[in-house]
Structure formats: structure tokens, C-alpha cells
Design an enzyme around this catalytic site. Structure first.
Site, short mmCIF file in Angstrom:
data_model
loop_
_atom_site.label_atom_id
_atom_site.label_comp_id
_atom_site.label_asym_id
_atom_site.label_seq_id
_atom_site.Cartn_x
_atom_site.Cartn_y
_atom_site.Cartn_z
N ARG A 163 0.89 13.31 9.72
CA ARG A 163 2.24 13.85 9.95
C ARG A 163 2.50 15.02 8.99
NH1 ARG A 163 4.87 7.92 10.79
NH2 ARG A 163 4.36 7.88 13.01
N ARG A 169 10.21 2.59 10.49
CA ARG A 169 11.18 2.04 9.51
C ARG A 169 12.51 1.74 10.19
NH1 ARG A 169 10.91 7.79 6.51
NH2 ARG A 169 8.76 7.26 6.91
N ASP A 182 0.80 -1.23 0.00
CA ASP A 182 0.00 0.00 0.00
C ASP A 182 0.83 1.27 0.00
OD1 ASP A 182 1.09 -0.33 2.50
OD2 ASP A 182 -0.74 -0.01 3.63
N HIS A 183 2.11 1.17 0.29
CA HIS A 183 2.91 2.38 0.43
C HIS A 183 3.47 2.84 -0.91
CE1 HIS A 183 2.51 2.06 4.72
NE2 HIS A 183 3.34 3.06 4.93
N ASP A 193 4.46 -1.00 11.16
CA ASP A 193 4.07 0.35 10.76
C ASP A 193 3.61 1.06 12.02
OD1 ASP A 193 3.27 1.94 8.03
OD2 ASP A 193 2.08 2.53 9.78
N SER A 198 8.01 7.25 12.14
CA SER A 198 7.85 5.94 11.50
C SER A 198 8.57 4.81 12.24
CB SER A 198 8.40 6.05 10.08
OG SER A 198 8.98 4.87 9.66
C1 MIC Z 1 4.88 6.57 7.84
O1 MIC Z 1 3.73 6.97 7.97
O2 MIC Z 1 5.88 7.25 8.14
C2 MIC Z 1 5.11 5.17 7.28
C3 MIC Z 1 5.69 5.33 5.93
O3 MIC Z 1 3.89 4.51 7.18
C4 MIC Z 1 6.04 4.42 8.23
C5 MIC Z 1 6.47 3.10 7.73
C6 MIC Z 1 7.61 3.16 6.73
O4 MIC Z 1 8.51 3.98 6.87
O5 MIC Z 1 7.60 2.35 5.80
C7 MIC Z 1 5.44 4.21 9.63
O6 MIC Z 1 4.60 4.96 10.04
O7 MIC Z 1 5.90 3.32 10.36
FE1 SF4 Z 2 0.54 5.18 4.89
FE2 SF4 Z 2 1.98 5.85 7.01
FE3 SF4 Z 2 0.60 7.68 5.68
FE4 SF4 Z 2 -0.67 5.90 7.10
S1 SF4 Z 2 0.72 7.45 7.87
S2 SF4 Z 2 -1.18 6.55 5.04
S3 SF4 Z 2 0.59 4.10 6.84
S4 SF4 Z 2 2.34 6.51 4.90
#
Ligand code: MIC
Ligand code: SF4
Length: 644
Positions: free
Chosen positions: A380, A535, A65-66, A120, A533
Site C-alpha cells: 500500500r 480495522r 506483529d504490527h 487483517d 485495512s
Molecule cells: C494494514 O496493512 O493496513 C493493516 C495495518 O495490516 C490492517 C490492519 C490494521 O489496521 O490493524 C489491515 O490490512 O487490515
Molecule cells: Fe503488516 Fe498490513 Fe503491512 Fe502486511 S500490509 S506488513 S499486515 S501492516
């Protein structure tokens, strides 16, 4: 049990070994796991390295989904790899285009009383369904799939009492923005936010999901709502009524901290650049021109949210100076909107319909123009996360976003007239054909593209560490600052040597080269280092570049665990004033006879001593000494195999 909170009750049912003493480490049995593509490739490479033939959880899911742009073979190769792994190890695979993991999970899998670990940080969304749902690094999720418990500090439980009822044009997003204003982006660290009180029953499950989703921005371990009649109705409408069970805190539950929110008194709120806790009233910003509005993300993309947006846009046009994008959280949301004729007003208004995915939330497309103002329903708004370094991103509810899209400027949505009545379906139109069950797969071959590189091996920590301070950051450095999003860099998530060259690229362009030239060094950070995140690349990349120590004023929970998992020593200042005494280029030295709670660093350049704390549990210590968690798990598995 007679005075327990709901979170304590679920934890007590899942706890292995220890007692539930606040701030002491506990081991939690994990029922379900989820991964998404961007963290999933690494998590499955780690799982493969553990040598386990099948997953040991009740249910594990792999979502794509990302990053779905597939702007070259690398991203598509990652998706193919994930599908192969899922088939081989018994994991349900959610195909690209099915939707955002947290929205899909809430609709089709969340179950009151269960535990979920997800790679996540917004995994707590499922707390809206009365679950203990926690975000973690990929390696912790891989370990849970291998049957290991999840180790964490037993959080404090904050009771958030909701009273009253939201007024028209004020919605769940405003509730969590108010909480962020109170708690800030670090006020929830090592806490669970548990909702209770008469206001709870006025909120639907997807609205609860918006609140638990963005609880992550306070740094909380997770957030949870009771499982009540509303939960039952939602599960029944999803054809999963048999999964319901009633769950709530005891009448006399004892919370460690208390917050009360009167929903009736809330107004539309907005988080200003560049932090989700920089919250003001929308009315204070009225008149600000808006270049872009994006509706979607795992926070605000449910059927409830898009029905409201559709009703507000019906018969109207998006302002000519504003671009509006809408991404549904799932194919189910899209299909339900289409069937009831609620998709049409969106199309006719001029909204740009994007794929059911994260998209602009993580800088994959829709980067705003230079210096632009963007209003987004996301969670965010860290500087540069949109892909445009000088864009000003504001976080708002779908109602406030729509008001801006129609007027080309920030407007209090309460000025839009009558609040539309929306009808939620008694039964959602269901279609699970984009979930591939492992039993459906004819082949379980794992195909690795050339960009999918094996995990690097890391040596155990030496007894004496010496290095130059290569970077000194301020407070609240995010994992987006450490390893940015965007499709280019996210296409390298399965290639640690390559992605490492981007470490801190927007903070200090020279960092990665300097670290490589000096064979590593030391990072000094402020408060809440590594927020955001999950990650683990934000730990893996510095590790690969030779960083062995990070000294900060404090750390965010998931990033701290990731650093320990990969054998980087996370140290905190005993006296925070010592932060001011260290400058870039100082040479620091640390001798580690044993991993004591307090250690002394020698600043060789200044000939000064700095006292630091090292808070490690016994299991953390073993991991650090073995060169990281994976090395430890492999060693334990080998020992088990050797024992007849
Ligand atoms: C985000 O909202 O920052 C992400 C992208 O969903 C990350 C996960 C990632 O870095 O792949 C998260 O929230 O953990
Ligand atoms: Fe995707 Fe992370 Fe954004 Fe949620 S906050 S939509 S999981 S990138």
C-alpha cells in the site's frame, strides 16, 4: 461436480444453509482464525463480551506483529492482555518478534482446502496454499471463534490464466502489479481471483503468497492458487507434508470472468504515489533519485525474496544517499538466512536490519524525510501511510528495490547483470518456540492495563435520523484516512473514546471536534469508500462520535461489513450525480419505517429529495435493529441460556 472452480469446491464443503448463488448471501463455516495485535485487542474484547468459555474453531491464532515499538506502557499492556486471552480461551499465541502473521501462517499453519478468517485484510495470503482465506473485521472473527459462520456475498469467480514463465529480474510482485493495473483498486470487489493454467507450476508457494496477498488491493474477497506438487514440496520442506492434499479446479470449470497473463512478457513494474493501481514500467521512471528503500512486509519478506536481495547485495554497498531497511517476514526466514551465510551480505552492504514485523509498512518507524522518494516492497502506498504526508511512496519487487538501493535512483533491475541462482532448502530450519500453545501456560490470568477500555454500548437506530453533513470525501478514501496508522495512534486501538479523537485527522482536522459538538452527523463519500485495512476502528470511531449514516457512491467490502456490524447505515446513491448536489453543512433527514432497499433522504437545506439504496441481508437488518452485531449475538446467547 464437473465444472467447478477450486474456490467453489472449497466453499461448497463449508457452506451452511444456502446455495452458492452469485451475489446472494452465504454462510461459510470457518475452520481457522487469525488475529494480529492492532485489530486483536478489539476482537478479543468482543469475544469476551460474547461469554463463550473456549474457542470453537479447529485452530485460532493470535499474532503480535504490527505495533511492537512499546514506546510506553500502553502497547506493552496490549501485548500482555493478548497473551492472557490466548491462554484462557485456547488460542495459540505468537510472541512479538516471531514474525508477520501472514508469512508465519503460510509457513507453519496454512493447509489446503481449509477456510481461514483473519482480522487483517491481507489474510488472503494463505490462498497461495489453496485455502479460502478471507480478511474481516475483528467482530466477525470473534463471532467465528464463537462458532458462528461468516456471512458474505457469494463472490463472482475470476479465472486468471497464467501462461509462460517469469524472466530473470521479473517476479511475483510484477504479476500482481499487472493485475492491479488491469483491475484497479476496486475491480475485485465481491470477486475471488482464482489462478490456473500452466504458468502456475512455475511459481513457488511464497511467490503465490505475494500474488494472493496483494490481491487484497483490488478489493477482492480473496485469491486462490491450486494445491499441487509445488505445494506438497513446500509443506514437506516445512515438516508438514501430511497436511497436503491435491486440489484444483475441474477441467471445464466455468469462471464468471477471464484474464490471461503471459508471465514471459511481463517487465519489472512500479506503482506510483499514491495508489497501488497507479502502475507503470520501471523503465519509464529510470533516473528518479531515491532517498529510502524498504524491503519487507507481508508481501515480500519470504526466504526466497531475501535470498535474492542478499545475492544481489553480496560484495556491494548501499548508495550513500539512500537508506535501505530490511525486515524479514519471520524468525524462520532470519534463522535460515543466518545459517547459510546469506545474512552477512545484507549486514555488510549497510542495510539496516529491522525487527521481523510490519514496521515501516504501517508507519511504525522509518518515516521518510520531507518530500522524499521511497521505494518499498510493500502493498500500500496511500498518501501519508508512511508517516510523512508529502512523501512519495512507490511499490516495487525486491529486485527493483535492491537495484535502487545500490544506485540511489530508480533503475531497471535487468541492468544488474547476471540473475543470481538461489538454492531453497529441502528442509527449512524449524523452530516453533515463539508460538505459545495454550496447554503450555501455567496461568490464564487476563491483565488489563489502564488504556484497555471496555467496549462502548450503542443504542439501536432511531426511526428518524437527522444530521448535518460533516464531511464530504472524494473517491477511494482509505481506512488509513479514517483512522491513521503509526505507533502513537495504534497504541489507542483498545481505547475507542481516545482513538475517536483522531478520526479523519489528516483529511479534516476539525472533523472529530465538530462531530462531538453536534452529537454526530452524516458523512458523504465517493467510490470505494473505506478501501484498505480491516480495522473496525474506522467504523467504531465515527460511530462513537455519533455518525449514523454514510452515503457513498460505493463501499469497499470489509469496511461495509464493519459499518453494518456497528450499526451505521451504509447508503449508496441511486443516481451518482446526486453526490454533487450535497454540500458540507446541508441538513439531511431520513425516516426509516422499515429497512427497505430504496429509501428517500430529504435535504432540508435545499428542500430536495435524494433516492438511496440500502442493500442489507436479513441478518444485517436484525443487527442494525438490535444496535449492532455484538448486541444481537449477546441477545441470542441470553435467549439460549434462558431456554431450559
Ligand atoms: C494494514 O496493512 O493496513 C493493516 C495495518 O495490516 C490492517 C490492519 C490494521 O489496521 O490493524 C489491515 O490490512 O487490515
Ligand atoms: Fe503488516 Fe498490513 Fe503491512 Fe502486511 S500490509 S506488513 S499486515 S501492516
Amino acid at each position: 461436480m464437473s465444472n467447478h472452480t477450486l474456490a467453489q469446491k472449497i466453499i461448497a464443503k463449508h457452506i451452511a444453509e444456502e446455495k452458492m448463488t452469485t451475489n446472494k448471501e452465504i454462510a461459510l463455516k470457518i475452520d481457522y482464525t487469525l488475529t494480529q495485535d492492532s485489530t486483536g485487542t478489539m476482537a478479543y474484547l468482543e469475544f469476551e463480551a460474547m461469554g463463550i468459555p473456549k474457542i470453537k474453531t479447529e485452530l485460532s491464532l493470535s499474532f503480535v506483529d504490527h505495533n511492537m515499538l512499546q514506546n510506553d506502557y500502553r502497547n506493552a499492556d496490549d501485548h500482555r492482555y493478548l497473551q492472557g486471552v490466548a491462554a484462557k480461551y485456547g488460542i495459540i499465541f505468537s510472541r512479538p518478534g516471531n514474525g508477520i502473521c501472514h508469512q508465519l501462517y503460510l509457513e507453519r499453519f496454512a493447509r489446503p482446502g481449509k477456510t481461514l478468517l483473519g482480522s487483517d485484510s491481507h489474510t488472503p495470503t494463505a490462498g497461495g496454499m489453496g485455502m479460502i482465506a478471507i480478511g474481516a473485521g475483528g467482530l466477525d472473527v470473534a463471532a467465528a471463534m464463537a462458532g458462528e459462520p461468516f456471512y458474505m456475498e457469494m463472490p463472482k469467480i475470476v479465472g486468471i490464466k497464467l501462461i509462460g514463465r517469469l524472466q530473470p529480474f521479473v517476479s511475483a510482485k510484477d504479476v500482481i502489479l499487472q493485475i492491479l493495473k488491469n483491475l484497479t483498486v476496486k475491480g475485485g470487489v465481491n470477486k475471488i481471483l482464482e489462478y490456473h493454467g500452466p504458468g502456475v507450476e512455475t511459481l513457488s508457494v511464497p511467490e503465490r503468497g505475494t500474488i494472493t496477498n496483494m490481491g487484497a488491493e483490488t478489493g477482492a474477497t480473496t485469491s486462490i492458487f491450486p494445491s499441487d506438487k509445488t505445494t506438497k514440496d513446500f509443506l514437506e520442506a516445512q515438516g508438514r507434508g501430511m497436511m497436503w492434499t491435491e486440489l484444483r479446479a475441474d477441467q471445464d470449470a466455468i469462471y464468471d470472468e477471464h484474464i490471461e497473463i503471459n508471465l514471459s512478457e511481463l517487465e519489472p513494474l512500479i506503482a506510483l504515489p499514491h495508489s497501488p493501481d497507479n502502475v507503470k514500467k520501471v523503465s519509464e521512471l529510470e533516473g528518479t533519485s531515491v532517498d529510502q528503500v524498504c524491503i519487507g512486509s507481508c508481501t515480500n519478506s519470504s526466504l526466497r525474496d531475501l535470498k535474492i536481495v542478499s545475492a544481489l547485495l553480496r560484495g556491494k554497498k548501499v548508495h550513500e544517499n539512500t537508506s535501505l531497511t530490511v525486515s524479514a517476514g519471520s524468525r524462520q526466514v532470519m534463522e535460515n538466512l543466518a545459517v547459510t551465510g546469506e545474512l552477512e551480505p545484507l549486514i555488510q552492504s549497510g542495510a539496516r536490519m529491522l525487527e521481523n514485523a510490519c514496521g515501516p509498512c504501517i508507519g511504525i518507524g522509518q518515516s521518510p524525510p520531507t518530500g522524499a522518494v521511497a521505494l518499498r516492497t510493500f502493498n500500500r502506498n496511500f498518501k501519508g501511510r508512511s508517516g510523512t504526508q508529502d512523501a512519495k511512496v512507490y511499490l516495487v519487487s525486491p529486485e527493483t528495490a535492491t537495484a535502487a538501493a545500490l544506485n540511489g535512483k530508480i533503475v531497471d533491475p535487468r541492468k544488474l547483470g547476471e540473475f543470481p541462482q538461489i538454492v531453497m532448502p529441502e528442509k527449512f530450519i524449524l523452530n516453533d518456540s515463539m508460538f505459545i500453545q495454550p496447554s503450555q501456560c501455567s496461568t490464564s490470568e487476563i491483565i488489563r492495563g489502564p488504556n484497555i477500555r471496555p467496549l462502548p454500548d450503542f443504542a439501536p437506530l432511531p426511526k428518524k435520523l437527522q444530521g448535518e453533513v460533516l464531511l464530504k470525501t472524494g473517491d477511494n478514501i482509505t481506512t488509513d484516512d479514517i483512522i491513521p496508522g503509526g505507533s502513537e495512534i495504534m497504541s489507542l486501538r483498545s481505547n475507542i473514546p481516545q482513538i475517536s479523537t483522531y478520526a479523519f485527522c489528516h483529511v479534516d482536522k476539525t472533523f472529530a471536534t465538530r462531530a462531538a459538538q453536534r452529537n454526530g452527523g452524516i458523512i458523504v463519500g465517493g467510490e470505494n469508500y473505506g478501501q484498505g485495512s480491516s480495522r473496525e476502528h474506522a467504523a467504531l470511531a465515527p460511530k462513537y462520535l455519533g455518525i449514523k449514516i454514510i452515503i457513498a457512491k460505493s463501499f469497499a467490502r470489509i469496511h461495509l461489513a464493519n459499518l453494518i456490524n456497528f450499526g451505521i447505515l451504509p447508503l449508496t446513491f441511486v443516481d451518482k450525480k446526486d453526490y454533487d448536489e450535497i454540500v458540507l453543512g446541508d441538513i439531511l433527514e431520513l425516516e426509516i419505517e422499515s429497512l427497505n432497499e430504496q429509501l428517500t433522504i430529504i435535504n432540508k437545506t435545499k428542500e430536495a429529495k435524494i433516492e438511496v439504496n440500502l442493500n442489507l441481508s436479513e441478518i444485517d437488518k436484525k443487527q442494525i435493529q438490535s444496535g449492532g452485531k455484538l448486541a444481537l449475538i449477546k441477545k441470542l446467547n441470553e435467549n439460549n441460556r434462558d431456554t431450559p
